[in-house]
Design an enzyme around this catalytic site. Structure first.
Site, PDB file in Angstrom:
ATOM      1  N   ASP A 149      36.161  40.143  47.521  1.00  0.00           N
ATOM      2  CA  ASP A 149      35.537  38.856  47.838  1.00  0.00           C
ATOM      3  C   ASP A 149      34.754  38.868  49.141  1.00  0.00           C
ATOM      4  O   ASP A 149      33.961  37.973  49.396  1.00  0.00           O
ATOM      5  CB  ASP A 149      36.628  37.778  47.988  1.00  0.00           C
ATOM      6  CG  ASP A 149      37.062  37.196  46.657  1.00  0.00           C
ATOM      7  OD1 ASP A 149      36.289  37.281  45.699  1.00  0.00           O
ATOM      8  OD2 ASP A 149      38.181  36.655  46.598  1.00  0.00           O
TER       9      ASP A 149
HETATM   10  C1  GLC Z   1      38.815  35.313  51.786  1.00  0.00           C
HETATM   11  C2  GLC Z   1      39.895  36.357  51.737  1.00  0.00           C
HETATM   12  C3  GLC Z   1      40.055  36.941  50.354  1.00  0.00           C
HETATM   13  C4  GLC Z   1      40.187  35.832  49.365  1.00  0.00           C
HETATM   14  C5  GLC Z   1      39.065  34.810  49.489  1.00  0.00           C
HETATM   15  C6  GLC Z   1      39.315  33.668  48.553  1.00  0.00           C
HETATM   16  O1  GLC Z   1      37.590  35.892  51.562  1.00  0.00           O
HETATM   17  O2  GLC Z   1      39.685  37.387  52.655  1.00  0.00           O
HETATM   18  O3  GLC Z   1      41.164  37.799  50.304  1.00  0.00           O
HETATM   19  O4  GLC Z   1      40.172  36.361  48.095  1.00  0.00           O
HETATM   20  O5  GLC Z   1      38.988  34.332  50.803  1.00  0.00           O
HETATM   21  O6  GLC Z   1      38.323  32.723  48.535  1.00  0.00           O
HETATM   22  C1  GLC Z   2      42.119  37.850  46.845  1.00  0.00           C
HETATM   23  C2  GLC Z   2      41.508  37.208  45.629  1.00  0.00           C
HETATM   24  C3  GLC Z   2      41.032  38.231  44.650  1.00  0.00           C
HETATM   25  C4  GLC Z   2      40.190  39.265  45.324  1.00  0.00           C
HETATM   26  C5  GLC Z   2      40.903  39.883  46.497  1.00  0.00           C
HETATM   27  C6  GLC Z   2      40.060  40.863  47.260  1.00  0.00           C
HETATM   28  O1  GLC Z   2      43.347  38.421  46.494  1.00  0.00           O
HETATM   29  O2  GLC Z   2      42.412  36.344  45.006  1.00  0.00           O
HETATM   30  O3  GLC Z   2      40.305  37.607  43.626  1.00  0.00           O
HETATM   31  O4  GLC Z   2      39.849  40.226  44.382  1.00  0.00           O
HETATM   32  O5  GLC Z   2      41.302  38.851  47.381  1.00  0.00           O
HETATM   33  O6  GLC Z   2      39.066  40.251  47.997  1.00  0.00           O
END
Ligand code: GLC
Ligand code: GLC
Length: 810
Positions: A483
């Site tokens: 993400d």
């Molecule tokens: C932030 C976090 C990530 C998560 C995302 C959700 O980017 O670092 O882990 O999945 O928020 O919106």
């Molecule tokens: C969080 C989110 C997942 C994403 C991950 C890595 O766990 O829930 O969707 O893939 O962060 O950013």
């Protein structure tokens, strides 16, 4: 240092001090009504949706930590205490919290008076039972006052915190003997209310917070409790609560049991009222009558135990390693079911208002529970697919109450669609039910444009094919699985979210992680097509997969490992030429699972680079060297301090991809070593460092570049649960359902002598015994089914009976 112990027989983790390094929580409920409960009884309850239907109020990240819950107060001659220690925090002579499967039992003892509270949500009910058992263990007669306490949330948890100018006026309650009703907004657009009941006549009550707690008191010392006198208050606006009051006497040795019940009711629009402004309580009374005695509650509790016996009976391991067995047989499966129910919505790190059901997350979670609840897994797949767009793209999340997609946390994550192939394939392999492919499934919940589920999968596949970049690699969109790798978002404004801004849309950044993912699930898609006789479709798919493999070999290989991406400017991400972030885990995981360039030695080289550059004492970090400065064209990733989260944290979700990659090249010992490093049961002894629950995975453990490597955060709601379960059961133990049977293909340390697994598949039970007398890591030399030798390593008798399967490795 430990703060408790595993009681495997009872499938419980027993906490023996209330001061754990972080609240250690549990989940109650399996279908519609859910509660979070910490080891000191903190937490809250909701119906289906932690944002829109929150029953009780909770204050996240508060001072002190973990503030608000189902609290009981005892006042005996001025000595005030709570059975769960909090909120009063009077030192107890004995304290114990047993977190079991969908229930929690908290016991406190003070001066020979013991209070035990059993909390659970009965199956097929919309309520939380709180069974209180008071025992006088002393030699004297005891007389004391007991207060219960719950604070209502005004339904919409987000609004509840924000919109005070309205909310402090709207609160409404009704009082009917021992049942305290919460009916805020029932008069207008809501058809639901909540109640807090106890199965005995009360000697007093409170429904107004200020009367009970006092304006300047704290939960630790509510006015009513300190004074030993309830206010019998009726809330009008402000903050409605529910508290029952009792005066109790117990002879030496005497025990008293009472049942408290927190419930949720919905009424049909035309049956909302029983008189003017009086809510229709008939359904509440019916719900109460199901649990109004200790006998009824005990029977419901037995049913819950049996429910779990059955869920866990589908995969039972006997490995001789009690830590491994307890993870595989109990806790990892349990956590997978919790992720099924919660996705990423409500935990002690997820506040229940930000994130609903994730498209990618929920598809991945499914591989951890599909063997336990295949029918509900099917429903989940259809729910997810129903939010897909007609071009194969997807909303990133949907709300569990409405099941509608929304872009509150952004959209255009180009990995999303592919995970639908994973979940569907696993579902069919588990059940043999190809019928799912013929189901008519809407797009964006619009049934008028529905197509078969198979078409949804095809669109998922072609969404990648139709969105390729300059190197023939998949366009990343907003981001892929990571993400925080936001390659089309250049943000220099701290007031905007990386998740929703995409100011360089139309950019051509490409992802090698999606490329690997596409090869894995593209092959799966093609295999599935062949299974159902669509060989032309399969041939077409194969061509696209082959060109992707070529594109990765040509443009995605850096010499010692796979690149991670190409950025907006077409520059390499995750290559040796980069100053920081030279290597990333995700593309190593997916390209090695896809076996891209295996013959040329790429897989082995890449995995060796992971070992050398990313592995650490507590697990494999996401990238290295960690980013120490903000790289605007990379997005959120470099905003994190080095060693945390997506910036070189041990992001446990992706470690099993490497384990599976290792099993692909037969390195069982290495896979096992990675497994143990992040598996919570093996970390119990360092709970003081690890901090989160030793019975469940956390999303992230601080990496080697962090201030405190090994410190975990964000336990419970993480894809780590499903993926580690998948890695250990399907690839390390190697018990893996496939379309035409159950594959047995272990990849274990050569020094393991063997193991046994009972696996239920499609109504048939296989008692599998694997022996490793030849001390190898991989390879099946001989396999017999009911004493008869078979060719290969796939059992395919599905006759509803039990079969004995002997496997000799070699
Ligand atoms: C932030 C976090 C990530 C998560 C995302 C959700 O980017 O670092 O882990 O999945 O928020 O919106
Ligand atoms: C969080 C989110 C997942 C994403 C991950 C890595 O766990 O829930 O969707 O893939 O962060 O950013």
């Amino acid at each position: 240092m430990k703060f408790g112990f595993f009681d495997d027989e009872r499938r419980e983790y027993v906490i023996n001090t209330p001061e754990t390094p972080w609240p250690w929580i549990n989940y109650l409920g399996n279908e519609d009504f859910f509660s979070l409960v910490s080891n000191t009884a903190g937490g809250y309850s909701f119906y289906k949706d932690a944002k829109f239907r929150r029953l009780t109020r909770y204050r996240y990240n508060n001072v002190p930590m973990d503030n608000g819950g189902r609290y009981f107060y005892i006042n005996e001659g001025g000595t005030v205490w709570s059975p769960g220690w909090k909120p009063v925090k009077t030192p107890l002579d004995n304290y114990e919290c047993r977190h079991g499967l969908s229930y929690t039992k908290i016991t406190g003892e003070k001066d020979g008076l013991e209070a035990e509270v059993l909390l659970f949500v009965p199956l097929k009910s919309w309520c939380e039972v709180q069974k209180m058992k008071l025992t006088n263990k002393s030699g004297q007669k005891r007389s004391f006052k007991l207060f219960s306490f719950q604070e209502w949330c005004l339904w919409n948890a987000e609004d509840d915190q924000n919109n005070l100018q309205r909310n402090l006026n709207t609160g409404e309650v009704e009082i009917d003997g021992s049942t305290l009703y919460h009916k805020t907004e029932y008069k207008e657009r809501r058809n639901h209310y909540a109640f807090y009941h106890v199965n005995e006549p009360v000697q007093g009550f409170d429904t107004d917070r200020e009367s009970f707690v006092g304006l300047y008191n704290e939960f630790s010392g509510p006015r009513a409790v300190l004074e030993g006198k309830p206010g019998n208050s009726v809330a009008h606006g402000w903050s409605p609560i529910a508290s029952h009051y009792f005066e109790i006497e117990l002879e030496p040795g005497e025990t008293k049991e009472m049942v408290f019940l927190l419930g949720y009711i919905e009424n049909p629009e035309d049956e909302k009222w029983e008189a003017k402004n009086v809510i229709n309580k008939k359904p509440a009374k019916a719900a109460i009558s199901r649990f109004d005695s200790v006998e009824k509650v005990n029977a419901a509790f037995d049913d819950l135990r049996k429910y779990w016996d059955n869920l866990l009976d589908g995969f039972v391991l006997d490995s001789g390693d009690e830590k491994l067995d307890r993870m595989v047989n109990i806790w990892n499966q349990y956590q997978c079911m919790v992720t099924f129910n919660m996705s990423r919505s409500a935990s002690f790190f997820e506040v229940g208002i930000g994130r609903g059901m994730g498209f990618r997350d929920s598809n991945q979670d499914l591989i951890g529970f599909v063997h336990q609840i295949p029918e509900r897994a099917k429903e989940r797949i259809i729910d997810i697919a129903s939010t897909q767009f007609e071009d194969g793209g997807a909303y990133h999340q949907y709300q569990p109450l409405t099941k509608r997609g929304n872009d509150a946390i952004g959209g255009n994550f180009n990995d999303d669609p592919l995970w639908l192939i994973l979940s569907t394939a696993e579902y069919i392999k588990e059940t043999g039910d190809y019928g799912i492919l013929d189901e008519m499934v809407p797009f964006d919940n619009d049934m008028s444009v529905a197509k078969s589920h198979f078409e949804h999968l095809k669109l998922s596949f072609y969404h990648v094919v139709n969105n390729l970049g300059p190197h023939g690699l998949p366009l990343i969109g907003r981001a892929d699985w990571n993400d925080c790798l936001n390659l089309n978002c250049f943000s220099n404004n701290p007031n905007e979210s990386f998740q929703t801004t995409e100011n360089k849309s139309g950019g051509t950044a490409e992802s090698i992680m999606i490329a690997g993912l596409f090869v894995v699930y593209g092959k799966e898609y093609s295999k599935l097509c062949r299974q159902i006789g669509k060989s032309e479709e399969a041939n077409d798919a194969d061509k696209h997969v082959d060109s992707m493999v070529e594109a990765i070999k040509k443009h995605g290989w850096d010499g010692e490992w796979y690149l991670r991406a190409y950025d907006f400017y077409g520059k390499k991400v995750g290559g040796n030429e980069n100053e920081e972030g030279k290597i990333f885990i995700e593309s190593q995981g997916w390209c090695s699972m896809a076996e891209v360039g295996k013959e040329e030695g790429m897989v082995e080289k890449a995995l060796d680079s992971v070992k050398e550059k990313l592995d650490s004492k507590y697990g494999i970090v996401l990238n290295n060297p960690a980013f120490t400065k903000y790289v605007i064209e990379y997005g959120e990733i470099s905003t994190y301090p080095a060693g945390y989260k997506e910036n070189a944290g041990i992001f446990c979700h992706n470690n099993p991809w490497i384990m599976i990659g290792e099993t692909n090249i037969g390195r069982g010992e290495r896979a096992w070593e990675y497994y143990k490093k992040i598996c919570p049961a093996y970390l119990e002894d360092i709970s003081d460092l690890h901090r989160t629950e030793p019975y469940v995975y956390a999303q992230m453990v601080a990496g080697k570049d962090a201030a405190k490597p090994g410190e975990a955060k964000n336990s419970w709601l993480t894809g780590t649960a499903a993926w580690n379960y998948y890695a250990i059961t399907r690839y390390i133990l190697g018990i893996r359902p496939d379309y035409d049977g159950l594959v047995v293909d272990p990849c274990i340390p050569a020094y393991w002598k063997g193991f046994s697994v009972k696996r239920r598949l499609r109504g048939t039970t296989f008692n599998i015994k694997v022996q490793n007398t030849n001390a190898v890591s991989k390879g099946v030399a001989r396999m017999t089914v009911d004493g008869k030798e078979i060719k290969g390593n796939v059992v395919s008798v599905f006759d509803g009976k039990e079969h004995d399967v002997q496997v000799e490795m070699g």
